[in-house]
Scaffold this motif. Structure first.
Motif, PDB file in Angstrom:
ATOM      1  N   MET A  36      67.917 -34.029 120.740  1.00 29.44           N
ATOM      2  CA  MET A  36      67.822 -33.462 122.075  1.00 29.44           C
ATOM      3  C   MET A  36      67.408 -31.998 122.039  1.00 29.44           C
ATOM      4  O   MET A  36      66.920 -31.457 123.034  1.00 29.44           O
ATOM      5  CB  MET A  36      69.175 -33.612 122.792  1.00 29.44           C
ATOM      6  CG  MET A  36      69.629 -35.052 122.963  1.00 29.44           C
ATOM      7  SD  MET A  36      71.284 -35.170 123.687  1.00 29.44           S
ATOM      8  CE  MET A  36      71.004 -34.339 125.266  1.00 29.44           C
ATOM      9  N   LEU A  37      67.597 -31.342 120.897  1.00 24.83           N
ATOM     10  CA  LEU A  37      67.231 -29.931 120.783  1.00 24.83           C
ATOM     11  C   LEU A  37      65.746 -29.741 120.499  1.00 24.83           C
ATOM     12  O   LEU A  37      65.246 -28.622 120.575  1.00 24.83           O
ATOM     13  CB  LEU A  37      68.041 -29.276 119.652  1.00 24.83           C
ATOM     14  CG  LEU A  37      69.552 -29.231 119.826  1.00 24.83           C
ATOM     15  CD1 LEU A  37      70.185 -28.608 118.596  1.00 24.83           C
ATOM     16  CD2 LEU A  37      69.938 -28.471 121.078  1.00 24.83           C
ATOM     17  N   PHE A  38      65.050 -30.808 120.162  1.00 21.80           N
ATOM     18  CA  PHE A  38      63.647 -30.691 119.789  1.00 21.80           C
ATOM     19  C   PHE A  38      62.794 -31.578 120.693  1.00 21.80           C
ATOM     20  O   PHE A  38      62.302 -32.611 120.265  1.00 21.80           O
ATOM     21  CB  PHE A  38      63.449 -31.068 118.317  1.00 21.80           C
ATOM     22  CG  PHE A  38      64.379 -30.344 117.397  1.00 21.80           C
ATOM     23  CD1 PHE A  38      64.205 -28.999 117.140  1.00 21.80           C
ATOM     24  CD2 PHE A  38      65.448 -30.996 116.810  1.00 21.80           C
ATOM     25  CE1 PHE A  38      65.069 -28.319 116.312  1.00 21.80           C
ATOM     26  CE2 PHE A  38      66.319 -30.316 115.975  1.00 21.80           C
ATOM     27  CZ  PHE A  38      66.133 -28.968 115.727  1.00 21.80           C
ATOM     28  N   PRO A  39      62.650 -31.203 121.945  1.00 16.80           N
ATOM     29  CA  PRO A  39      61.851 -32.030 122.861  1.00 16.80           C
ATOM     30  C   PRO A  39      60.375 -31.978 122.501  1.00 16.80           C
ATOM     31  O   PRO A  39      59.858 -30.954 122.064  1.00 16.80           O
ATOM     32  CB  PRO A  39      62.114 -31.381 124.231  1.00 16.80           C
ATOM     33  CG  PRO A  39      62.444 -29.951 123.908  1.00 16.80           C
ATOM     34  CD  PRO A  39      63.176 -29.987 122.583  1.00 16.80           C
TER      35      PRO A  39
ATOM     36  N   SER B 295      57.730 -23.147 122.047  1.00 17.93           N
ATOM     37  CA  SER B 295      56.935 -22.126 121.358  1.00 17.93           C
ATOM     38  C   SER B 295      57.736 -21.465 120.246  1.00 17.93           C
ATOM     39  O   SER B 295      57.220 -21.234 119.149  1.00 17.93           O
ATOM     40  CB  SER B 295      56.456 -21.071 122.359  1.00 17.93           C
ATOM     41  OG  SER B 295      55.624 -21.653 123.347  1.00 17.93           O
ATOM     42  N   ILE B 296      59.022 -21.153 120.508  1.00 24.03           N
ATOM     43  CA  ILE B 296      59.878 -20.556 119.483  1.00 24.03           C
ATOM     44  C   ILE B 296      60.093 -21.538 118.334  1.00 24.03           C
ATOM     45  O   ILE B 296      60.060 -21.157 117.152  1.00 24.03           O
ATOM     46  CB  ILE B 296      61.225 -20.128 120.095  1.00 24.03           C
ATOM     47  CG1 ILE B 296      61.011 -18.967 121.069  1.00 24.03           C
ATOM     48  CG2 ILE B 296      62.213 -19.728 119.003  1.00 24.03           C
ATOM     49  CD1 ILE B 296      62.253 -18.572 121.823  1.00 24.03           C
ATOM     50  N   GLN B 297      60.304 -22.809 118.662  1.00 24.48           N
ATOM     51  CA  GLN B 297      60.489 -23.825 117.625  1.00 24.48           C
ATOM     52  C   GLN B 297      59.254 -23.922 116.735  1.00 24.48           C
ATOM     53  O   GLN B 297      59.362 -23.959 115.503  1.00 24.48           O
ATOM     54  CB  GLN B 297      60.776 -25.177 118.275  1.00 24.48           C
ATOM     55  CG  GLN B 297      62.131 -25.279 118.939  1.00 24.48           C
ATOM     56  CD  GLN B 297      62.282 -26.583 119.711  1.00 24.48           C
ATOM     57  OE1 GLN B 297      61.379 -27.410 119.722  1.00 24.48           O
ATOM     58  NE2 GLN B 297      63.412 -26.759 120.352  1.00 24.48           N
ATOM     59  N   GLN B 298      58.089 -23.968 117.348  1.00 23.98           N
ATOM     60  CA  GLN B 298      56.854 -24.078 116.570  1.00 23.98           C
ATOM     61  C   GLN B 298      56.629 -22.846 115.696  1.00 23.98           C
ATOM     62  O   GLN B 298      56.185 -22.968 114.545  1.00 23.98           O
ATOM     63  CB  GLN B 298      55.668 -24.286 117.515  1.00 23.98           C
ATOM     64  CG  GLN B 298      55.678 -25.626 118.231  1.00 23.98           C
ATOM     65  CD  GLN B 298      54.532 -25.767 119.212  1.00 23.98           C
ATOM     66  OE1 GLN B 298      53.873 -24.788 119.565  1.00 23.98           O
ATOM     67  NE2 GLN B 298      54.296 -26.981 119.680  1.00 23.98           N
ATOM     68  N   TRP B 299      56.975 -21.679 116.218  1.00 28.36           N
ATOM     69  CA  TRP B 299      56.810 -20.454 115.426  1.00 28.36           C
ATOM     70  C   TRP B 299      57.739 -20.451 114.220  1.00 28.36           C
ATOM     71  O   TRP B 299      57.334 -20.104 113.103  1.00 28.36           O
ATOM     72  CB  TRP B 299      57.078 -19.231 116.297  1.00 28.36           C
ATOM     73  CG  TRP B 299      57.021 -17.940 115.533  1.00 28.36           C
ATOM     74  CD1 TRP B 299      55.914 -17.283 115.095  1.00 28.36           C
ATOM     75  CD2 TRP B 299      58.147 -17.175 115.078  1.00 28.36           C
ATOM     76  NE1 TRP B 299      56.275 -16.143 114.413  1.00 28.36           N
ATOM     77  CE2 TRP B 299      57.632 -16.051 114.379  1.00 28.36           C
ATOM     78  CE3 TRP B 299      59.523 -17.314 115.216  1.00 28.36           C
ATOM     79  CZ2 TRP B 299      58.456 -15.093 113.818  1.00 28.36           C
ATOM     80  CZ3 TRP B 299      60.355 -16.361 114.642  1.00 28.36           C
ATOM     81  CH2 TRP B 299      59.816 -15.259 113.959  1.00 28.36           C
TER      82      TRP B 299
ATOM     83  N   ARG C 276      58.980 -21.864 126.560  1.00 26.90           N
ATOM     84  CA  ARG C 276      59.409 -20.868 125.565  1.00 26.90           C
ATOM     85  C   ARG C 276      60.158 -21.498 124.412  1.00 26.90           C
ATOM     86  O   ARG C 276      59.985 -21.107 123.262  1.00 26.90           O
ATOM     87  CB  ARG C 276      60.296 -19.815 126.259  1.00 26.90           C
ATOM     88  CG  ARG C 276      59.561 -18.938 127.250  1.00 26.90           C
ATOM     89  CD  ARG C 276      60.487 -17.877 127.808  1.00 26.90           C
ATOM     90  NE  ARG C 276      59.803 -17.011 128.755  1.00 26.90           N
ATOM     91  CZ  ARG C 276      59.714 -17.247 130.060  1.00 26.90           C
ATOM     92  NH1 ARG C 276      60.269 -18.350 130.556  1.00 26.90           N
ATOM     93  NH2 ARG C 276      59.069 -16.421 130.843  1.00 26.90           N
ATOM     94  N   MET C 277      60.988 -22.490 124.705  1.00 24.60           N
ATOM     95  CA  MET C 277      61.782 -23.118 123.657  1.00 24.60           C
ATOM     96  C   MET C 277      60.893 -23.795 122.626  1.00 24.60           C
ATOM     97  O   MET C 277      61.082 -23.646 121.410  1.00 24.60           O
ATOM     98  CB  MET C 277      62.743 -24.146 124.273  1.00 24.60           C
ATOM     99  CG  MET C 277      63.646 -24.830 123.265  1.00 24.60           C
ATOM    100  SD  MET C 277      64.803 -25.953 124.074  1.00 24.60           S
ATOM    101  CE  MET C 277      65.690 -26.584 122.643  1.00 24.60           C
TER     102      MET C 277
END
Length: 226
Positions: free
Chosen positions: A29-32, A44-48, A41-42
């Motif tokens: 659920m934290l990685f949609p 984008s931060i994950q991908q970075w 933003r979420m």
């Protein structure tokens, strides 16, 4: 009524059924997955973060080792998110179980060793005997190096289990002391509460660091065998 010190590590149940599977699936659920052309933003931060970690771990690998990048990134995301979710109240951390950590460490270690034996047989076997070893010490050193090789997955699993379990025990003990001191000395209780909050923040960092260390060591084992 005294609470068992290790009660927080018992697998929780619902209607008599263990919910460990649901807990392990919860980090998804934290990685949609992005469904629009413009990410939020979420995501984008994950991908970075994923790109940063992948670049750092894969920098030492050749082309054959870089084929493991997807698996290593999935591993660090799984361990990190599971460790963090285990810090939530009334939750359970699967990585406190040695059996689960061994279940991750042994197959990954075995895959790296088999990869080395397949593609770099002479180099992999040469690690069992340091160069320039005196002839009388050869049998002893081969035995020692073989034992150290087979201890690697155990060390991986025990390191992760010990660090996560120790942090949970400290939080449990300090939290119990804070509740007990509320009725005795409010000032001391507030001090222990500040310590508890600081330790909880530290445990969030430890949860991510241990995931990175576990994956980094697997990556180093892979580097030695590719």
């Amino acid at each position: 009524m005294n609470e068992n010190l290790f009660a927080s590590f018992i697998t929780p149940t619902m209607m008599g059924l263990p919910i460990i599977t649901l807990i392990i699936m919860l980090p998804n659920m934290l990685f949609p997955a992005p469904k629009r052309l413009i990410n939020n933003r979420m995501i984008s931060i994950q991908q970075w973060i994923i790109q940063l970690v992948t670049k750092q771990m894969m920098a030492i690998h050749n082309q054959k080792g870089q084929t493991w990048s997807l698996m290593l990134v999935s591993l660090i995301l799984f361990i990190g998110s599971t460790n963090i979710l285990g810090l939530l109240p009334h939750s359970f951390t699967p990585t406190t179980q040695l059996s689960m950590n061994l279940g991750m460490a042994i197959p990954l270690w075995a895959a790296t060793v088999l990869t080395g034996l397949r593609h770099k047989t002479k180099s992999s076997l040469a690690h069992l005997l340091p160069q320039g070893t005196p002839t009388p010490l050869i049998p002893m050193l081969i035995i020692i190096e073989t034992i150290s090789l087979f201890i690697q997955p155990v060390a991986l699993a025990v390191r992760l289990t010990a660090n996560i379990t120790a942090g949970h025990l400290l939080i449990h003990l300090i939290g119990g002391a804070t509740l007990a001191l509320l009725n005795i000395n409010t000032t001391t209780a507030m001090i222990t509460l500040v310590i508890l909050v600081s330790l909880t923040i530290l445990e969030f960092a430890v949860a991510l660091i241990q995931a990175y260390v576990f994956t980094l060591l697997v990556s180093l084992y892979l580097h030695n065998n590719t």
